[in-house]
Design an enzyme around this catalytic site. Sequence first.
Site, PDB file in Angstrom:
ATOM      1  N   HIS A 181      14.122 -48.623 -51.744  1.00  0.00           N
ATOM      2  CA  HIS A 181      12.828 -48.974 -52.146  1.00  0.00           C
ATOM      3  C   HIS A 181      11.873 -48.661 -50.952  1.00  0.00           C
ATOM      4  CE1 HIS A 181      15.403 -51.452 -54.901  1.00  0.00           C
ATOM      5  NE2 HIS A 181      14.716 -50.707 -55.932  1.00  0.00           N
ATOM      6  N   SER A 220      20.285 -51.048 -56.497  1.00  0.00           N
ATOM      7  CA  SER A 220      20.493 -52.212 -56.688  1.00  0.00           C
ATOM      8  C   SER A 220      21.792 -52.866 -57.294  1.00  0.00           C
ATOM      9  CB  SER A 220      19.388 -52.950 -57.208  1.00  0.00           C
ATOM     10  OG  SER A 220      18.051 -52.662 -56.906  1.00  0.00           O
TER      11      SER A 220
HETATM   12  P1  AMP Z   1      14.229 -49.636 -59.410  1.00  0.00           P
HETATM   13  O1  AMP Z   1      13.793 -51.017 -58.494  1.00  0.00           O
HETATM   14  O2  AMP Z   1      15.806 -49.506 -59.495  1.00  0.00           O
HETATM   15  O3  AMP Z   1      13.436 -49.359 -60.618  1.00  0.00           O
HETATM   16  O4  AMP Z   1      13.544 -48.410 -58.336  1.00  0.00           O
HETATM   17  C1  AMP Z   1      12.191 -48.688 -58.147  1.00  0.00           C
HETATM   18  C2  AMP Z   1      11.831 -47.170 -57.282  1.00  0.00           C
HETATM   19  O5  AMP Z   1      12.745 -46.978 -56.324  1.00  0.00           O
HETATM   20  C3  AMP Z   1      12.146 -46.065 -58.495  1.00  0.00           C
HETATM   21  O6  AMP Z   1      11.218 -45.188 -58.204  1.00  0.00           O
HETATM   22  C4  AMP Z   1      13.605 -45.488 -57.619  1.00  0.00           C
HETATM   23  O7  AMP Z   1      13.748 -43.949 -57.994  1.00  0.00           O
HETATM   24  C5  AMP Z   1      13.367 -45.769 -56.265  1.00  0.00           C
HETATM   25  N1  AMP Z   1      14.624 -45.911 -55.598  1.00  0.00           N
HETATM   26  C6  AMP Z   1      15.562 -46.690 -55.948  1.00  0.00           C
HETATM   27  N2  AMP Z   1      16.846 -46.433 -55.311  1.00  0.00           N
HETATM   28  C7  AMP Z   1      16.476 -45.263 -54.491  1.00  0.00           C
HETATM   29  C8  AMP Z   1      17.127 -44.436 -53.377  1.00  0.00           C
HETATM   30  N3  AMP Z   1      18.382 -44.429 -53.071  1.00  0.00           N
HETATM   31  N4  AMP Z   1      16.608 -43.491 -52.932  1.00  0.00           N
HETATM   32  C9  AMP Z   1      15.078 -43.255 -53.192  1.00  0.00           C
HETATM   33  N5  AMP Z   1      14.541 -43.903 -54.102  1.00  0.00           N
HETATM   34  C10 AMP Z   1      15.083 -44.934 -54.586  1.00  0.00           C
END
Ligand code: AMP
Length: 297
Positions: free
Chosen positions: A55, A204
């Site tokens: 994130h 997460s």
């Molecule tokens: P989430 O909180 O899982 O909905 O993720 C929020 C944003 O963070 C989304 O655009 C995800 O693709 C990005 N994201 C989560 N994990 C990663 C990671 N390891 N590398 C790059 N972006 C990430």
Amino acid sequence: MTPAPARKMASGDALAAGLPIVRRTDDLRAAVAPWRQAGHRVGLVPTMGALHDGHMALVRQAKADCERVVVSLFLNPKQFDAAADLARYPRDLAADSAMLAAAGVDLLFAPETSEMYPNDFATTVSVAGLTDCLCAKTRPGHMTGVATVVTKLLLQAQPDIAYFGEKDYQQLLVVRRLVRDLCVPVRIAAVPVVRAADGLALSSRNVFLTPKQQQQAPALYHVLRTVAGRLLAGGDTATELAWARTALLSAGFDKVDYVELRHGNTLAPQAHTEPQARLFAAAWLGQVRLIDNVPVC
Ligand code: AMP
């Protein structure tokens, strides 16, 4: 810059670790409007919280591109296909807001579910084609839930640029398509996957992995990398995808949802390695579902 105190207090918000938090759309807009009027670029990073360095890579990119950065934190019930998954999803607003404050984020938008989905909420954003494969097929309603909430967040915050990770590659394409189709005035920026030193994509849900599963999980990335290399060397696609499934099960994965070769822009299935081809996989270690993707180039 701190949003107007009167508006902030009106929604009952307080500062957390020096980071202004707003919970209502009106307050978000009241904070963002003067920035836009001052000619500042506004970046939005949508998240579901339980923040990690993946994130924060989005936040860092937003900080590099924009004068003002808003992070949204909303655990979107519409994108969970299993109630148990939503119930146990990690939550830590204090740690999240401390990370965001340290990163110099200007504002956290953390709406309640009732703000996002009032009782008579009736609208759904559905992106055809891109949402009939991969995670959309194995998680019914998931991509529509993502498309609906992202559309709403973009309209609420009205950023110049919104940031999405390539880790959720199908989600990134869905967002790009809805923005194009609906003429939403925002640029979508993609950020490469952030990985642990062992190759595991940060997520997460990784906190749910047992020590043994933590050892097994990086195999997802390494199997994809191996297959990508073999395909580039002329390997047969069907043979290599079948090998990947077997290799994941041998590495300790309990179930493989998919391992597929698809076009990196359209998600059309690829029988042969062509420019833009990308490998996608989702597999389970116990109760934890991991996804990953790599380019074949
Ligand atoms: P989430 O909180 O899982 O909905 O993720 C929020 C944003 O963070 C989304 O655009 C995800 O693709 C990005 N994201 C989560 N994990 C990663 C990671 N390891 N590398 C790059 N972006 C990430």
